[in-house]
Scaffold this motif. Structure first.
Motif, mmCIF file in Angstrom:
data_model
loop_
_atom_site.group_PDB
_atom_site.id
_atom_site.type_symbol
_atom_site.label_atom_id
_atom_site.label_comp_id
_atom_site.label_asym_id
_atom_site.label_seq_id
_atom_site.Cartn_x
_atom_site.Cartn_y
_atom_site.Cartn_z
ATOM 1 N N PRO A 121 0.981 -1.254 0.152
ATOM 2 C CA PRO A 121 0.098 0.200 -0.036
ATOM 3 C C PRO A 121 0.820 1.202 0.069
ATOM 4 C CG PRO A 121 0.110 -0.927 2.112
ATOM 5 C CD PRO A 121 0.857 -1.942 1.220
ATOM 6 N N LEU A 122 1.542 1.600 -1.111
ATOM 7 C CA LEU A 122 2.331 2.683 -1.304
ATOM 8 C C LEU A 122 1.440 4.096 -1.284
ATOM 9 C CD1 LEU A 122 4.781 1.494 -3.942
ATOM 10 C CD2 LEU A 122 5.157 1.247 -1.561
ATOM 11 N N PHE A 123 0.337 3.996 -1.540
ATOM 12 C CA PHE A 123 -0.777 5.353 -1.663
ATOM 13 C C PHE A 123 -1.668 4.992 -1.029
ATOM 14 C CE2 PHE A 123 1.858 4.979 -5.592
ATOM 15 C CZ PHE A 123 2.732 5.930 -5.641
ATOM 16 N N GLU A 124 -2.311 6.193 -0.220
ATOM 17 C CA GLU A 124 -3.474 6.258 0.441
ATOM 18 C C GLU A 124 -4.592 6.138 -0.622
ATOM 19 O OE1 GLU A 124 -3.976 9.726 2.780
ATOM 20 O OE2 GLU A 124 -2.143 9.341 4.004
ATOM 21 N N ASN A 125 -5.657 5.499 -0.379
ATOM 22 C CA ASN A 125 -6.946 5.145 -1.022
ATOM 23 C C ASN A 125 -7.898 6.016 -0.411
ATOM 24 O OD1 ASN A 125 -9.195 4.405 -2.156
ATOM 25 N ND2 ASN A 125 -8.555 2.104 -2.314
ATOM 26 N N PRO A 126 -8.314 7.199 -1.193
ATOM 27 C CA PRO A 126 -9.196 8.229 -0.635
ATOM 28 C C PRO A 126 -10.590 7.367 -0.260
ATOM 29 C CG PRO A 126 -8.117 8.981 -2.346
ATOM 30 C CD PRO A 126 -7.823 7.409 -2.513
ATOM 31 N N GLU A 127 -10.967 6.237 -1.200
ATOM 32 C CA GLU A 127 -12.339 5.917 -0.905
ATOM 33 C C GLU A 127 -12.294 4.843 0.279
ATOM 34 O OE1 GLU A 127 -13.417 3.372 -4.520
ATOM 35 O OE2 GLU A 127 -13.525 5.404 -5.681
ATOM 36 N N LEU A 128 -11.054 4.422 0.488
ATOM 37 C CA LEU A 128 -10.901 3.641 1.763
ATOM 38 C C LEU A 128 -11.089 4.256 3.211
ATOM 39 C CD1 LEU A 128 -10.467 0.627 3.033
ATOM 40 C CD2 LEU A 128 -8.084 0.946 2.702
ATOM 41 N N GLU A 129 -10.306 5.457 3.089
ATOM 42 C CA GLU A 129 -10.414 6.274 4.036
ATOM 43 C C GLU A 129 -11.632 6.982 4.392
ATOM 44 O OE1 GLU A 129 -7.724 7.160 6.263
ATOM 45 O OE2 GLU A 129 -6.350 5.730 5.104
ATOM 46 N N THR A 130 -12.448 7.076 3.399
ATOM 47 C CA THR A 130 -13.738 7.699 3.655
ATOM 48 C C THR A 130 -14.573 6.665 4.231
ATOM 49 O OG1 THR A 130 -13.625 9.166 1.695
ATOM 50 C CG2 THR A 130 -15.709 8.572 2.417
ATOM 51 N N SER A 131 -14.680 5.384 3.985
ATOM 52 C CA SER A 131 -15.432 4.184 4.468
ATOM 53 C C SER A 131 -14.864 4.166 5.939
ATOM 54 C CB SER A 131 -15.126 3.060 3.810
ATOM 55 O OG SER A 131 -13.773 2.529 3.643
#
Length: 212
Positions: free
Chosen positions: A199-209
């Motif tokens: 997971p090198l980059f943040e996933n905005p959708e995952l953070e929102t969930s």
């Protein structure tokens, strides 16, 4: 390590450690520019700005590197030190001239600077400028190491020692090519493996969930 070798006048200089450090900064900034341009999180609204900032630092480090190169050449020419003059003549006009003019001057200096001047609005071009600098750094390292061995430390020594191990000329052997290409391939493989699985980059959708 190089700067304290008295037997090689070309290396015996207090400016050599600084040249190594600055060229490492150039290649590092170039590599980061290339990688983040083409493999970074392009959905990030700051992605173009980050690429341009990395490219800017690459050009800054490159400007310092050019200044050090000019200083090294001018001091050698002005001092008229025979050993330095001979080695610089081999670097500029000898059998490995292309490593300096095409590799070091062309790929490390001219290509990134021209791209930054005329194509800085296109981050893809900036990424290619970083790649050019990284590839060209190989020529910089070549010009640091090999010419010091090509020039005989004692005039006429090349006519005395006839063994092939003592020849004052160089071209990479098959195993050197194989080792270099294999090492680069291994690094690329490990990078792609990490790029695909970590997971090198943040996933905005995952953070929102998560916050929901």
């Amino acid at each position: 390590l190089f700067a304290v070798v008295k037997a090689r006048p070309y290396w015996y200089s207090p400016i050599f450690p600084i040249i190594f450090l600055v060229s490492a900064l150039v290649s590092g900034a170039g590599l980061m520019t290339f990688l983040y341009c083409f493999f970074g999180n392009k959905k990030d609204p700051d992605h173009p700005a980050i690429v341009r900032k990395l490219a800017m630092w690459m050009i800054i480090f490159l400007a310092v590197d050019i200044l050090l190169l000019i200083a090294d050449v001018l001091v050698s020419l002005y001092g008229q030190i025979p050993e330095h003059m001979e080695i610089w003549h081999k670097i500029l006009f000898g059998p490995y001239w292309y490593m300096f003019w095409i590799g070091e001057v062309g790929m490390v200096m001219l290509v990134p600077i021209l791209i930054y001047i005329f194509k800085r609005d296109d981050i893809n071009w900036l990424g290619l400028a970083g790649l050019s600098a990284v590839i060209g750094i190989i020529a910089v390292r070549f010009n640091i190491v090999i010419p010091a061995f090509v020039a005989p430390p004692v005039p006429g020594l090349e006519g005395v020692l006839r063994h092939w191990r003592m020849a004052f000329e160089y071209f990479p052997s098959f195993w050197e090519w194989a080792t270099s290409i294999g090492g680069i391939a291994l690094i690329v493989f490990l990078f792609m493996l990490a790029y695909r699985n970590l997971p090198l980059f943040e996933n905005p959708e995952l953070e929102t969930s998560k916050h929901a």
